[in-house]
Design an enzyme around this catalytic site. Structure first.
Site, PDB file in Angstrom:
ATOM      1  N   CYS A  15      -3.433  33.700  -5.900  1.00  0.00           N
ATOM      2  CA  CYS A  15      -2.136  34.015  -5.275  1.00  0.00           C
ATOM      3  C   CYS A  15      -1.939  33.452  -3.865  1.00  0.00           C
ATOM      4  O   CYS A  15      -0.978  32.726  -3.632  1.00  0.00           O
ATOM      5  CB  CYS A  15      -1.922  35.520  -5.261  1.00  0.00           C
ATOM      6  SG  CYS A  15      -1.679  36.186  -6.916  1.00  0.00           S
ATOM      7  N   GLY A  33      -8.920  32.480  -0.914  1.00  0.00           N
ATOM      8  CA  GLY A  33      -8.694  31.666  -2.114  1.00  0.00           C
ATOM      9  C   GLY A  33      -8.003  32.541  -3.131  1.00  0.00           C
ATOM     10  O   GLY A  33      -7.285  33.467  -2.758  1.00  0.00           O
ATOM     11  N   ARG A  85      -4.105  43.884  -7.050  1.00  0.00           N
ATOM     12  CA  ARG A  85      -5.191  42.965  -6.707  1.00  0.00           C
ATOM     13  C   ARG A  85      -6.167  42.919  -7.862  1.00  0.00           C
ATOM     14  O   ARG A  85      -6.527  43.965  -8.407  1.00  0.00           O
ATOM     15  CB  ARG A  85      -5.960  43.479  -5.468  1.00  0.00           C
ATOM     16  CG  ARG A  85      -5.156  43.479  -4.192  1.00  0.00           C
ATOM     17  CD  ARG A  85      -5.813  44.395  -3.163  1.00  0.00           C
ATOM     18  NE  ARG A  85      -5.892  45.768  -3.676  1.00  0.00           N
ATOM     19  CZ  ARG A  85      -6.526  46.755  -3.057  1.00  0.00           C
ATOM     20  NH1 ARG A  85      -7.177  46.537  -1.928  1.00  0.00           N
ATOM     21  NH2 ARG A  85      -6.553  47.977  -3.569  1.00  0.00           N
TER      22      ARG A  85
HETATM   23  P1  NAD Z   1      -2.290  34.184 -15.903  1.00  0.00           P
HETATM   24  O1  NAD Z   1      -2.352  32.717 -15.919  1.00  0.00           O
HETATM   25  O2  NAD Z   1      -3.538  35.001 -15.894  1.00  0.00           O
HETATM   26  O3  NAD Z   1      -1.439  34.693 -17.156  1.00  0.00           O
HETATM   27  C1  NAD Z   1      -0.256  34.128 -17.597  1.00  0.00           C
HETATM   28  C2  NAD Z   1      -0.176  34.303 -19.108  1.00  0.00           C
HETATM   29  O4  NAD Z   1       1.120  33.921 -19.574  1.00  0.00           O
HETATM   30  C3  NAD Z   1      -1.173  33.433 -19.873  1.00  0.00           C
HETATM   31  O5  NAD Z   1      -1.931  34.251 -20.747  1.00  0.00           O
HETATM   32  C4  NAD Z   1      -0.282  32.455 -20.651  1.00  0.00           C
HETATM   33  O6  NAD Z   1      -0.836  32.070 -21.889  1.00  0.00           O
HETATM   34  C5  NAD Z   1       0.971  33.290 -20.812  1.00  0.00           C
HETATM   35  N1  NAD Z   1       2.193  32.503 -21.095  1.00  0.00           N
HETATM   36  C6  NAD Z   1       2.627  31.376 -20.494  1.00  0.00           C
HETATM   37  N2  NAD Z   1       3.794  30.978 -21.033  1.00  0.00           N
HETATM   38  C7  NAD Z   1       4.114  31.878 -21.983  1.00  0.00           C
HETATM   39  C8  NAD Z   1       5.195  32.026 -22.886  1.00  0.00           C
HETATM   40  N3  NAD Z   1       6.215  31.161 -22.905  1.00  0.00           N
HETATM   41  N4  NAD Z   1       5.190  33.065 -23.734  1.00  0.00           N
HETATM   42  C9  NAD Z   1       4.180  33.950 -23.725  1.00  0.00           C
HETATM   43  N5  NAD Z   1       3.125  33.879 -22.893  1.00  0.00           N
HETATM   44  C10 NAD Z   1       3.090  32.861 -22.023  1.00  0.00           C
HETATM   45  O7  NAD Z   1      -1.383  34.565 -14.652  1.00  0.00           O
HETATM   46  P2  NAD Z   1      -1.461  35.890 -13.752  1.00  0.00           P
HETATM   47  O8  NAD Z   1      -2.574  35.781 -12.779  1.00  0.00           O
HETATM   48  O9  NAD Z   1      -1.363  37.085 -14.628  1.00  0.00           O
HETATM   49  O10 NAD Z   1      -0.115  35.742 -12.921  1.00  0.00           O
HETATM   50  C11 NAD Z   1       1.157  35.924 -13.519  1.00  0.00           C
HETATM   51  C12 NAD Z   1       2.200  36.020 -12.414  1.00  0.00           C
HETATM   52  O11 NAD Z   1       1.962  37.171 -11.618  1.00  0.00           O
HETATM   53  C13 NAD Z   1       2.186  34.838 -11.443  1.00  0.00           C
HETATM   54  O12 NAD Z   1       3.497  34.559 -11.050  1.00  0.00           O
HETATM   55  C14 NAD Z   1       1.377  35.367 -10.272  1.00  0.00           C
HETATM   56  O13 NAD Z   1       1.721  34.738  -9.071  1.00  0.00           O
HETATM   57  C15 NAD Z   1       1.806  36.810 -10.249  1.00  0.00           C
HETATM   58  N6  NAD Z   1       0.809  37.712  -9.660  1.00  0.00           N
HETATM   59  C16 NAD Z   1      -0.520  37.548  -9.926  1.00  0.00           C
HETATM   60  C17 NAD Z   1      -1.442  38.446  -9.377  1.00  0.00           C
HETATM   61  C18 NAD Z   1      -2.922  38.270  -9.648  1.00  0.00           C
HETATM   62  O14 NAD Z   1      -3.718  38.906  -8.965  1.00  0.00           O
HETATM   63  N7  NAD Z   1      -3.331  37.451 -10.616  1.00  0.00           N
HETATM   64  C19 NAD Z   1      -1.020  39.495  -8.560  1.00  0.00           C
HETATM   65  C20 NAD Z   1       0.344  39.640  -8.328  1.00  0.00           C
HETATM   66  C21 NAD Z   1       1.254  38.749  -8.878  1.00  0.00           C
END
Ligand code: NAD
Length: 447
Positions: A263, A260, A154
């Site tokens: 996720c 919100g 989280r």
């Molecule tokens: P985010 O948008 O914060 O980060 C994604 C990163 O990936 C960005 O920095 C982007 O520039 C980079 N990126 C995109 N395409 C790329 C590529 N081809 N090569 C290299 N880098 C690349 O996203 P997030 O919140 O970290 O979420 C990532 C995944 O994890 C999602 O699927 C989300 O559902 C899942 N998730 C998120 C959370 C959360 O709390 N944010 C928790 C559990 C799971």
């Protein structure tokens, strides 16, 4: 061991730093040059408590490196983790897998030896299978094993969640991939963390089932709060009574303005699309999504009501715009619905958030951003608490009253006690408590 982490967002950067904490050598890649520049300069592009120190420590020790060069990152990696975003696809609610498949193709072209590719991003059931086919097509010369390792951290407590999770879920089909993940998570195994090995499809679905269930719990208590208001019960006590039942548990039973964040909204929407395609409708989650959407609009009506039936020409102080405290993430925050709706009703918004204002500025035109909570309340007609940041829990109520034109507080997170607020001379409205309107509260206080 060595790994590559593709994506340095909320999940990628935390996972990269925490694997470095386990003693793994990590190269984290992002295709966003400014994020990598920022990391190379020793700052971090997001707000997550404790992450700056952890990243600095492992970067200094040479265990954690940052680059935009995929080739450099994946060569010699025992595992390549994909942690790129999978947002909602515009229009239909399916998970948008553009970033994931773009990253996968780049990995395929960059690999020089056999590898295990692990999906940490939240992806629809069947994505692991599609990745297997893609790698087989693009690199028939290599053995590329696929695993699914959904992340449950989280924001706001991400490091603690990663280092001391309730469980690790790993979807694997090959002994090689299982062995690599087993070794990577050994430090957690040593502290008795359950590691659940499943099929790839099952692991993918566990993530959506988890978030949909949690969204259901939040929505359940929100509807219960509405009922409490009508029948004179106190939702805080109802939540406590419910949560003490160990079959239910006390987490995610905090009533508020609707869930919100980055996720729950997108993952519930994606689960519905997955279910639709499988022809197995998920009616509970359908209701949850609909109720939650309606809730944000009902919060606007509640605020307008508390301000006397109209906010036209009024100035409202909004405290908090992030979807929860201790993050700068404003993705799908209720504030993004509530603030524009109040502006459309004719209100001027003065807002403050400890970490979210930079991100929110682009999304919320016309908002006057303030230095602190008191700046936001200065000359405002009412104050609305949207996010329960700690700094909003102990406001100087006398000062607040002096600054506000009228002592009206709408507390959508139940930060304050109705009795205390009435005693402090506020007209106070909160969620699901008998004192939600001050007339009722005054009656009770007098009794
Ligand atoms: P985010 O948008 O914060 O980060 C994604 C990163 O990936 C960005 O920095 C982007 O520039 C980079 N990126 C995109 N395409 C790329 C590529 N081809 N090569 C290299 N880098 C690349 O996203 P997030 O919140 O970290 O979420 C990532 C995944 O994890 C999602 O699927 C989300 O559902 C899942 N998730 C998120 C959370 C959360 O709390 N944010 C928790 C559990 C799971």
């Amino acid at each position: 061991m060595r790994i590559a982490m593709i994506g340095t967002g909320y999940v990628g950067l935390v996972s990269a730093a925490c694997f470095a904490e386990f003693g793994v050598e990590v190269v984290a890649v992002d295709n966003n040059q400014s994020k990598i520049d920022c990391l190379l300069k020793g700052s971090i592009p997001i707000y997550e408590p404790g992450l700056d120190d952890m990243v600095a420590r492992h970067a200094a020790a040479g265990r954690l490196n940052f680059t935009t060069d995929m080739k450099r990152a994946v060569e010699h990696a025992d595992a390549v983790f994909i942690a790129v975003g999978t947002p909602s696809r515009r229009g239909d609610g399916h998970a948008d897998l553009t970033y994931l498949f773009a990253a996968a193709e780049e990995i395929a072209h960059s690999l020089t030896a056999n590898a295990v590719v692990v999906t940490k991003s939240t992806v629809p059931v069947g994505t692991g299978r599609r990745l297997q086919q893609l790698f087989a097509k693009l690199r028939p010369d290599l053995v590329i094993e696929i695993a699914s390792n959904p992340e449950f951290l989280r924001e706001g407590s991400a490091i603690e969640d990663f280092l001391r999770p309730d469980r690790i879920v790993v979807g694997v089909e090959t002994a090689g991939a299982r062995q690599v993940l087993d070794r990577l998570y050994r430090p957690l195994n040593l502290i008795q963390t359950p590691i659940l090995f499943t099929s790839i499809e099952t692991a993918e679905l566990i993530k959506y089932a988890t978030n949909s269930f949690l969204a259901t719990k939040v929505t359940f208590i929100n509807e219960m709060a509405d009922l409490c208001e009508k029948v004179g019960a106190d939702v805080q006590a109802v939540a406590q009574g419910l949560g003490l039942d160990r079959r239910i548990g006390n987490k995610f039973l905090h009533p508020g303005p609707g869930y919100g964040g980055s996720c729950f909204p997108k993952d519930t929407a994606a689960l519905l699309r997955i279910a639709e395609e499988a022809n197995v409708p998920q009616r509970i989650v359908e209701s949850v999504v609909a109720v939650n959407e309606g809730r944000k609009r009902s919060m606007v009506r509640r605020i307008v009501q508390a301000c006397g039936g109209s906010v036209r020409g009024q100035t409202l102080a909004i405290l908090g715009v992030t979807f929860k405290p201790n993050t700068d993430d404003i993705r799908d925050s209720p504030a993004l619905v509530i603030i524009p709706a109040l502006q459309a009703e004719g209100a001027v918004i003065q807002a403050y958030d400890p970490e979210g204002m930079t991100a929110a500025d682009a999304e919320l035109p016309g908002v006057v951003w303030c230095q602190d909570a008191y700046g936001a309340m200065d000359n405002a007609d009412a104050v609305v608490i949207l996010t329960e940041w700690n700094v909003f829990r102990a406001l100087d109520l006398e000062q607040a009253k002096r600054l506000l034109r009228r002592p009206i507080m709408v507390d959508l997170r139940n930060v304050y006690e109705p009795r205390d607020m009435i005693a402090a001379g506020f007209s106070y409205s909160s969620i699901g408590r008998p004192a939600a309107n001050s007339a009722y509260a005054t009656e009770k206080a007098d009794a």
